[in-house]
Design an enzyme around this catalytic site. Structure first.
Site, PDB file in Angstrom:
ATOM      1  N   HIS A 114      18.412  14.390  58.692  1.00  0.00           N
ATOM      2  CA  HIS A 114      18.790  15.290  58.399  1.00  0.00           C
ATOM      3  C   HIS A 114      17.724  15.592  57.243  1.00  0.00           C
ATOM      4  O   HIS A 114      17.432  14.100  56.703  1.00  0.00           O
ATOM      5  CB  HIS A 114      19.949  15.455  57.420  1.00  0.00           C
ATOM      6  N   GLY A 141      35.893  -0.664  67.026  1.00  0.00           N
ATOM      7  CA  GLY A 141      36.530   0.681  66.068  1.00  0.00           C
ATOM      8  C   GLY A 141      36.309   1.230  65.241  1.00  0.00           C
ATOM      9  O   GLY A 141      35.690   0.217  64.385  1.00  0.00           O
TER      10      GLY A 141
END
Length: 182
Positions: A114, A141
């Site tokens: 962004h 994970g």
């Protein structure tokens, strides 16, 4: 003049607040929903609409549910790729995952960066950077792979790591930001 989708594909600044991109996101949303609601006897399979949506998806690929992607069309999965439950791939740019690579639960791959200017960021201005993950990689994970990162063949990313820079083939990285384990 280029459309926002064409700008996104070209790696230029684009606005994600766009009707064409919204329609693509809706198509992905519906395909992911169908995948998420497969009967338990179909565990390990990929729903027809998700398989059709993905850029490349082999018969041996396994995507556990829940799974989320932004567009799906930019995701390219090699043979025997395994995505564990909770994986999220925000694929505003190509995401390539090599054969026999395994992603642990809740792994997140981001392509959108962004804008740093708050006015432009609020207007939805972003740039898409591809992510490439080699063959036989293990990503533990809850790891997060940031935009523009390349992870080499047979590398290991420790659980919970945030990968902000390229990872060489065969390396093991851990932490936030991820660094080579010494």
């Amino acid at each position: 003049m280029m459309s926002e989708r064409e700008k996104m594909a070209a790696g230029e600044w684009y606005t994600c607040v766009d009707q064409e991109l919204e329609e693509l996101r809706q198509a992905a949303y519906h395909a992911v929903h169908e995948h998420r609601t497969l009967h338990p006897s179909e565990r390990g399979k990929i729903s027809p609409s998700l398989r059709q949506l993905l850029g490349i998806c082999t018969e041996s690929t396994i995507i556990e549910t829940p799974f989320h992607c932004t567009y799906g069309i930019n995701i390219h999965l090699g043979e025997d790729v395994f995505l564990n439950a909770g994986c999220t791939i925000l694929d505003s740019a190509p995401v390539r995952i090599g054969a026999q690579t395994m992603l642990g639960p809740n792994v997140q791959i981001y392509c959108a960066q962004h804008h740093k200017d708050p006015e432009k960021r609020v207007a939805g201005l972003e740039v898409a950077k591809p992510v490439s993950i080699g063959k036989r990689v293990w990503i533990g994970g809850a790891a997060v792979i940031m935009p523009g990162v390349t992870i080499g063949d047979e590398a290991i990313v420790g659980a919970g790591s945030v990968v902000t820079k390229d990872v060489p083939a065969g390396a093991t990285v851990v932490g936030n930001p991820a660094r080579a384990r010494g």
